[in-house]
Each structure stands twice: as structure tokens, then as C-alpha cells.
Design a protein around this motif. Structure first.
Motif, PDB file in Angstrom:
ATOM      1  N   ASN A 106      62.821  37.769  32.744  1.00  0.00           N
ATOM      2  CA  ASN A 106      64.459  38.181  32.315  1.00  0.00           C
ATOM      3  C   ASN A 106      64.618  39.503  32.953  1.00  0.00           C
ATOM      4  N   VAL A 107      65.302  39.641  34.125  1.00  0.00           N
ATOM      5  CA  VAL A 107      65.444  40.913  34.929  1.00  0.00           C
ATOM      6  C   VAL A 107      67.294  41.164  34.803  1.00  0.00           C
ATOM      7  N   ARG A 127      62.648  45.848  25.119  1.00  0.00           N
ATOM      8  CA  ARG A 127      61.943  44.977  24.433  1.00  0.00           C
ATOM      9  C   ARG A 127      62.284  43.526  25.173  1.00  0.00           C
ATOM     10  N   TYR A 128      63.718  43.462  25.559  1.00  0.00           N
ATOM     11  CA  TYR A 128      63.976  42.162  26.218  1.00  0.00           C
ATOM     12  C   TYR A 128      64.089  41.900  27.842  1.00  0.00           C
ATOM     13  N   ILE A 129      64.284  43.028  28.462  1.00  0.00           N
ATOM     14  CA  ILE A 129      64.648  43.029  29.936  1.00  0.00           C
ATOM     15  C   ILE A 129      63.323  43.590  30.769  1.00  0.00           C
ATOM     16  N   LYS A 130      62.426  42.768  31.412  1.00  0.00           N
ATOM     17  CA  LYS A 130      61.202  43.281  31.835  1.00  0.00           C
ATOM     18  C   LYS A 130      61.594  43.979  33.191  1.00  0.00           C
ATOM     19  N   HIS A 131      62.755  44.238  33.820  1.00  0.00           N
ATOM     20  CA  HIS A 131      62.982  45.076  35.258  1.00  0.00           C
ATOM     21  C   HIS A 131      64.455  45.195  35.320  1.00  0.00           C
ATOM     22  N   TYR A 361      60.046  39.739  41.462  1.00  0.00           N
ATOM     23  CA  TYR A 361      59.707  38.703  40.694  1.00  0.00           C
ATOM     24  C   TYR A 361      58.489  38.339  40.556  1.00  0.00           C
ATOM     25  N   GLN A 362      57.877  38.130  41.680  1.00  0.00           N
ATOM     26  CA  GLN A 362      56.296  37.818  41.801  1.00  0.00           C
ATOM     27  C   GLN A 362      55.429  38.690  41.010  1.00  0.00           C
ATOM     28  N   SER A 363      55.744  39.915  41.143  1.00  0.00           N
ATOM     29  CA  SER A 363      54.589  40.863  40.643  1.00  0.00           C
ATOM     30  C   SER A 363      54.923  40.983  39.024  1.00  0.00           C
ATOM     31  N   GLU A 364      56.094  40.931  38.628  1.00  0.00           N
ATOM     32  CA  GLU A 364      56.523  41.096  37.121  1.00  0.00           C
ATOM     33  C   GLU A 364      55.969  39.606  36.400  1.00  0.00           C
ATOM     34  N   THR A 365      56.338  38.586  37.259  1.00  0.00           N
ATOM     35  CA  THR A 365      55.990  37.182  36.570  1.00  0.00           C
ATOM     36  C   THR A 365      54.141  37.066  36.462  1.00  0.00           C
ATOM     37  N   ILE A 366      53.551  37.777  37.424  1.00  0.00           N
ATOM     38  CA  ILE A 366      52.299  38.159  36.946  1.00  0.00           C
ATOM     39  C   ILE A 366      51.707  38.851  36.047  1.00  0.00           C
ATOM     40  N   ILE A 367      52.374  39.865  35.772  1.00  0.00           N
ATOM     41  CA  ILE A 367      52.411  40.792  34.835  1.00  0.00           C
ATOM     42  C   ILE A 367      52.589  40.233  33.402  1.00  0.00           C
ATOM     43  N   ASN A 368      53.717  39.557  33.468  1.00  0.00           N
ATOM     44  CA  ASN A 368      54.376  38.779  32.289  1.00  0.00           C
ATOM     45  C   ASN A 368      53.363  37.875  31.640  1.00  0.00           C
ATOM     46  N   TYR A 369      52.725  37.074  32.806  1.00  0.00           N
ATOM     47  CA  TYR A 369      51.800  36.006  32.430  1.00  0.00           C
ATOM     48  C   TYR A 369      50.526  36.618  31.581  1.00  0.00           C
ATOM     49  N   SER A 370      50.215  37.543  32.483  1.00  0.00           N
ATOM     50  CA  SER A 370      48.881  37.916  31.979  1.00  0.00           C
ATOM     51  C   SER A 370      49.006  38.916  30.580  1.00  0.00           C
ATOM     52  N   LEU A 371      50.146  39.160  30.232  1.00  0.00           N
ATOM     53  CA  LEU A 371      49.987  39.952  28.760  1.00  0.00           C
ATOM     54  C   LEU A 371      50.259  38.710  27.822  1.00  0.00           C
ATOM     55  N   LEU A 372      50.989  37.737  28.127  1.00  0.00           N
ATOM     56  CA  LEU A 372      51.124  36.678  27.272  1.00  0.00           C
ATOM     57  C   LEU A 372      49.790  35.876  27.025  1.00  0.00           C
ATOM     58  N   SER A 373      48.793  35.917  28.192  1.00  0.00           N
ATOM     59  CA  SER A 373      47.643  35.280  28.026  1.00  0.00           C
ATOM     60  C   SER A 373      46.552  35.944  27.187  1.00  0.00           C
TER      61      SER A 373
END
Length: 376
Positions: A106-107, A127-131, A361-373
Motif C-alpha cells: 500500500n503506497v 502504520r498503514y502506508i509503506k511508501h 514497488y518491487q523492492s518494497e514488496t520484497i521487504i514487505n513479504y520478508s517481514l510477514l514471513s
């Protein structure tokens, strides 16, 4: 990548024009869709370009809005939600958490450098906006000063080929508008709001006309958002033109779709705004190789590298008069200004902007996925 762009507005202001350029470019290799709060030109243009659109007032009935949003996210398999306004981004960030889609990025793009955020809004943004993509350094600096640091500066962009227009079309436009070879053509392109300052431009042209009787001033734009306040300002502008008998050289063209041709037929784009966080029309003028004369707005100063030949010292009609008069009088100033415009071409291409967005989008998605994992 499947991207849902979200807009509160559908009238074609600078933010909406830039969003359309962006979606059109990114859709060449990605699935792009639009969620718009209201129907209008932006929705119509997306439909014309075969960009799938959803239209409902997502801030009115929140339960219904949540249901509609969940359906879009699930059925369209959305990876990224990109809003054009902070509150809208917060709302959809909350929705993503409620429907269990924290993996969706969510950006937001922030267009305003004047926002003063409340304590609760700062917490919600973090809390709710990643970038947050900031349209200028002034916008980013304002957010950073308030403790919002998940930001980057990403200028808006234009498709250069759109402004490489057929000279035949430009000549036909000049004939339509009654522009003669000897005329000095000045144009302001902006919706009619007091903050856009068209009256300053008209007053500057009134003084210049005494010395340059072949000057013609065209004002492009209308009451885009249907505001009663904006309509009153438009009427005030019309009344000033009539009272000062300026109808022969000041022309209101209303809203137009042929902006590339208008800029190509224009000698000087005059930006009269009280303030601009960026200034979409400035980069359109650069793409069209049109000289610019502007009030000292932060966004325009940033675009033009604070060029003193094209930016007035003061934000009033006198400042605009002096700046344009100086270019008209001095060939060396005109040559320098033209060289600067040419130098800036390419810096604001929509391709450059699109690539930056996609990279984040790509870099933040990877970071987001990593944190959730991460367990626990």
C-alpha cells in the motif's frame, strides 16, 4: 505485477493528468486498473485506453466500500494499491489489514507541501502506508520535518512523443485562434481557482500590452471541480477583462484537449500560481520546447533549477511583468532561457518516472513479504 491506482478526483487537474500518463505507460507491461471515487474525465479516458475502472464513493459507506474493495483485491489479484491522497491511502491500508491482505503493498503519492498532520494521522501513515512518493523535494521536506520518513522524491512525468506534434495541426490551431505571425503569444493553462492566480497574469499582460500591442494572452482551463467558489473567481476574471476592455487580446478558451498543440503555438507559458508543489504544466511546456515565465513557486523553482531568467522575484503581477518584459527586451536572456529548457528535456519523461515507481514497488514488496514471513 497487478496495480490498482486510486484517485479521489476525476477532473483533469495536474495530478490526474500525470496519473493517466503513468497508468498508460506502466500498463504496457503490467496489469493496471483504476478505482475512482467519482465519475468524470479521468474515468472516461481510462475506459478509452482500455484500462479497467471501478467507480464508487469509497469514503461514504465504509462497510459497502470494504466489501467492494475486498472483491477487487481478490478477483483482480492485486499486488499494489497506489493512492493519490494520504487519507485515501490510510483507509485502504486499514482495509487491507481487515481482509487479511497485508502482503499487498500500500503506497501513496503526496502532492502537497503544506500539509500539517495531526498526531493520529502521523501514526496511521506510519502504520498503514509503506511508501510515499513525493512530487518534489519541498513535499518530502515537509513530511520529513513531521517525522514521516518512508518517502522518496519522484517527479511527475510526461510522454515526450505526445508533445512532438504535427506542425500542420499547430498552424490550423493558430488560424482557429486568429494568431498572426507577428503576434507574441502568452498562455496560462490552469483550472480556475484563486490560488492559480490568473488575475495576476491578466494584470501583467495589461501593462505589457501598452508596449507590445501584438501580445495575445490565452487562458486555458475551466471550473474543473464544479465549486461555487471557483465559479465566482472565473466570473471575477471575466469582469476584470470586460471592465478594462481587454477582450481583443485576452482570450478565455475554456477546457481543451489539444494542450500539446496549444503549447507548440505558444511563445511563453506564464505560470501565475500562488503556489505549486510541482507544476505539471511546466514539464509539459519543457517537452514542447516552450519558454516559461513563472511566479516563484517552490515546485516550479525546483523544476527550473531556480532559473532567475524565467522565475519572477515576487509573486505578483509586477513580478510577472518584469520577468516577461526582460525576456522580450533582451535577446541574451531569451537565448539563455531557451538553452535551459532544452537542457531539462528528458529529465521528466514518464518512462523515467514509471521505472522508478516499478523499482520501488518491487523492492518494497520484497521487504514487505520478508517481514510477514518472520516467525512470531
Amino acid at each position: 505485477m497487478n496495480i490498482l491506482y486510486v484517485s479521489d478526483l476525476s477532473g483533469m487537474g495536474g495530478g490526474e493528468v500525470s496519473l493517466l500518463y503513468l497508468m498508460d505507460n506502466i500498463s504496457e507491461k503490467n496489469k493496471v486498473e483504476l478505482l475512482c471515487r467519482v465519475p468524470g474525465t479521468l474515468v472516461n479516458e481510462c475506459n478509452r485506453k482500455s484500462i479497467k475502472t471501478f467507480c464508487y464513493d469509497f469514503k461514504k459507506n465504509l462497510i459497502k466500500s470494504l466489501i467492494n474493495f475486498k472483491k477487487i483485491i481478490n478477483e483482480e489479484e492485486i499486488n499494489v494499491v497506489h493512492s493519490n491522497e494520504l487519507t485515501t491511502a490510510i483507509l485502504h491500508g486499514i482495509f487491507l489489514c481487515i481482509i487479511g491482505k497485508k502482503n499487498v503493498l500500500n503506497v501513496c503519492t503526496c502532492h502537497g507541501q503544506w500539509y500539517q498532520l495531526s498526531k493520529i494521522k502521523k501514526i496511521l501513515i506510519k502504520r498503514y502506508i509503506k511508501h510515499i512518493f513525493c512530487v518534489s523535494c519541498a513535499v518530502e521536506n515537509n513530511l520529513n520535518k513531521q517525522g514521516i520518513n518512508n518517502t522518496s522524491v519522484s517527479y511527475l512525468g510526461v510522454p515526450a512523443k505526445k508533445f512532438n506534434v504535427d506542425r500542420k495541426n499547430v498552424q490550423e490551431l493558430k488560424e482557429e485562434l486568429g494568431i498572426k505571425e507577428k503576434d507574441i503569444v502568452v498562455c496560462t493553462i490552469a483550472r480556475f481557482q484563486k490560488i492559480k492566480g490568473q488575475l495576476k497574469g491578466i494584470k501583467a499582460i495589461k501593462e505589457l500590452h501598452k508596449e507590445y500591442p501584438d501580445i495575445n494572452y490565452f487562458l486555458v482551463g475551466g471550473n474543473v471541480f464544479g465549486s461555487e467558489k471557483d465559479l465566482k473567481y472565473l466570473e471575477e476574471v471575466k469582469k476584470y477583462i470586460e471592465q478594462n476592455q481587454m477582450q481583443k487580446y485576452v482570450h478565455l478558451l475554456g477546457e481543451r484537449k489539444d494542450i500539446p498543440e496549444i503549447l507548440s503555438a505558444t511563445d511563453y507559458l506564464m505560470i501565475t500560481s500562488d503556489n505549486e508543489s510541482f507544476g505539471m504544466v511546466a514539464i509539459e511546456a519543457i517537452a514542447a520546447s516552450t519558454l516559461i515565465v513563472s511566479t516563484p513557486c517552490d515546485g516550479i523553482k525546483e523544476i527550473l533549477d531556480n532559473n532567475s531568467d524565467m522565475i519572477s522575484d515576487t509573486n505578483d503581477s509586477e513580478g510577472l511583468f518584469k520577468t516577461l518584459h526582460n525576456i522580450l527586451e533582451r535577446e541574451d536572456v531569451k537565448i539563455r532561457a531557451k538553452a535551459k529548457i532544452i537542457e531539462l528535456q528528458g529529465e521528466f519523461s514518464v518512462e523515467t518516472v514509471s521505472n522508478k515507481y516499478l523499482d520501488i514497488y518491487q523492492s518494497e514488496t520484497i521487504i514487505n513479504y520478508s517481514l510477514l514471513s518472520v516467525p512470531g
